[in-house]
Write a protein that holds these residues in place. Structure first.
Motif, short mmCIF file in Angstrom:
data_model
loop_
_atom_site.label_atom_id
_atom_site.label_comp_id
_atom_site.label_asym_id
_atom_site.label_seq_id
_atom_site.Cartn_x
_atom_site.Cartn_y
_atom_site.Cartn_z
N VAL A 7 -10.41 -24.68 -17.05
CA VAL A 7 -11.64 -25.13 -17.71
C VAL A 7 -12.81 -25.09 -16.73
N ILE A 8 -12.56 -25.54 -15.51
CA ILE A 8 -13.62 -25.54 -14.48
C ILE A 8 -14.06 -24.11 -14.17
N ASN A 9 -13.09 -23.20 -14.01
CA ASN A 9 -13.43 -21.82 -13.67
C ASN A 9 -14.16 -21.10 -14.79
N ILE A 10 -13.82 -21.42 -16.03
CA ILE A 10 -14.45 -20.74 -17.17
C ILE A 10 -15.85 -21.28 -17.44
N PHE A 11 -15.99 -22.61 -17.44
CA PHE A 11 -17.27 -23.23 -17.81
C PHE A 11 -18.13 -23.60 -16.60
N GLY A 12 -17.54 -23.56 -15.41
CA GLY A 12 -18.30 -23.97 -14.23
C GLY A 12 -18.72 -25.43 -14.31
N CYS A 13 -17.82 -26.27 -14.82
CA CYS A 13 -18.14 -27.68 -15.07
C CYS A 13 -17.49 -28.58 -14.02
N SER A 14 -17.72 -29.87 -14.16
CA SER A 14 -17.11 -30.84 -13.27
C SER A 14 -15.68 -31.13 -13.70
N GLU A 15 -14.94 -31.76 -12.83
CA GLU A 15 -13.55 -32.10 -13.15
C GLU A 15 -13.48 -33.12 -14.28
N SER A 16 -14.40 -34.09 -14.28
CA SER A 16 -14.40 -35.12 -15.33
C SER A 16 -14.67 -34.51 -16.70
N PHE A 17 -15.59 -33.51 -16.75
CA PHE A 17 -15.86 -32.85 -18.02
C PHE A 17 -14.63 -32.07 -18.47
N ALA A 18 -13.97 -31.40 -17.54
CA ALA A 18 -12.78 -30.62 -17.87
C ALA A 18 -11.69 -31.51 -18.47
N VAL A 19 -11.48 -32.69 -17.88
CA VAL A 19 -10.47 -33.62 -18.38
C VAL A 19 -10.84 -34.11 -19.77
N SER A 20 -12.13 -34.41 -19.99
CA SER A 20 -12.59 -34.85 -21.31
C SER A 20 -12.44 -33.74 -22.34
N PHE A 21 -12.76 -32.52 -21.94
CA PHE A 21 -12.62 -31.36 -22.83
C PHE A 21 -11.17 -31.20 -23.26
N LEU A 22 -10.26 -31.31 -22.32
CA LEU A 22 -8.83 -31.18 -22.64
C LEU A 22 -8.36 -32.33 -23.52
N TYR A 23 -8.91 -33.52 -23.30
CA TYR A 23 -8.55 -34.68 -24.12
C TYR A 23 -8.90 -34.43 -25.59
#
Length: 291
Positions: A181-197
């Motif tokens: 998620v981080i590599n695709i969106f260039g986002c933060s780790e917290s956003f990636a975890v929320s996205f997966l949630y």
């Protein structure tokens, strides 16, 4: 493309991807053969070999690697037979497909064992190890289309629900999920975890909606899109333009055996719509004839 051809292609892709993995990379067979609690008594009492010598022996590693390679050739043979099997030669060609399906079940058990026997890890591969047997079912004498679609829906629901358990956080969220998620969106780790949630919650909802008439087609559409996106996400997140061929060689096989996660709901979506459309058309024609 006919739904039966889609099913054939899906099974072919599963076997092809796993063949690629086993022939050129690795598979978790060492999680069994290096299990001290399970095999140490056998190795030391039956073969009279010290456990440390066994696990550090180059010969042991060579035997395990040879087994992995043999399974790779089995998957390759099963992939070829998947394309060649017909109702006229099924007695011969269905054997490698069946044995390949059994091997996929064993592989899923080993993957679960590698993850400390997470039950979700096993069932996350339901589409992959279930589709070869579903494909063989289409050649049986008691083959029924409605039953086929029900089975496929169950495989889809179990696969997505199990995948959702990891994304949701019921199990520790895999670091590779977060990294993708981080590599695709260039986002933060917290956003990636929320996205997966959120993705995990949607997987749970999908597993329920698949069995509710009139809304199941929308769940299938989502499953097609999300299944294909999660397959290609492996390639997008891990592709490096500096090493294009090496990147493809390392990642593409993972995309290939995951493509059926999107193709399987497409089979159901197309098949169920055609089935009920034809049934409705036949009913209307019969009604007109009786007037």
């Amino acid at each position: 493309m006919k739904r039966t051809n889609l099913l054939k292609v899906s099974v072919f892709l599963i076997f092809l991807g796993r063949a690629w993995q086993h022939l050129f990379w690795d598979a978790p067979y060492r999680t069994f053969f290096w299990d001290e609690s399970l095999l140490k008594p056998i190795v030391e009492n039956w073969f009279g070999m010290n456990w440390t010598d066994y696990v550090t022996s180059p010969r042991t590693d060579t035997i395990i690697q040879t087994l992995i390679q043999c399974n790779g050739f089995l998957y390759l043979l099963a992939a070829i037979c998947t394309l060649l099997v017909t109702k006229f030669n099924k007695k011969l060609f269905k054997i490698p497909v069946f044995v390949g399906g059994i091997s996929l079940v064993i592989l899923s058990v080993l993957l679960a064992k590698e993850k400390f026997y997470h039950i979700a890890q096993f069932f996350e591969h339901s589409i992959q190890f279930g589709l070869p047997f579903v494909y063989l079912y289409t050649f049986s004498e008691n083959y029924e289309k409605p039953k086929l679609y029900r089975i496929l829906k169950i495989l889809i629901a179990v696969t997505f629900f199990s995948h959702g358990l990891y994304a949701f956080g019921a199990y520790p969220v895999p670091g590779k999920f977060v990294d993708m998620v981080i590599n695709i969106f260039g986002c933060s780790e917290s956003f990636a975890v929320s996205f997966l949630y959120v993705a995990g919650i949607l997987d749970f909802i999908l597993a329920v909606l698949l069995f509710i008439p009139k809304v199941d087609k929308y769940a299938l559409i989502y499953a097609v899109v999300w299944g294909l996106l999660t397959a290609f996400a492996r390639l997008v997140a891990n592709f490096y333009w500096e090493f294009p061929l090496q990147s493809l060689h390392q990642i593409l096989y993972q995309v290939i055996y995951r493509l059926p996660h999107g193709l399987t709901p497409l089979i159901v979506l197309v098949g169920v719509n055609l089935f009920w459309r034809r049934k409705s058309f036949g009913y209307r024609r019969k009604l007109l004839e009786t007037r």
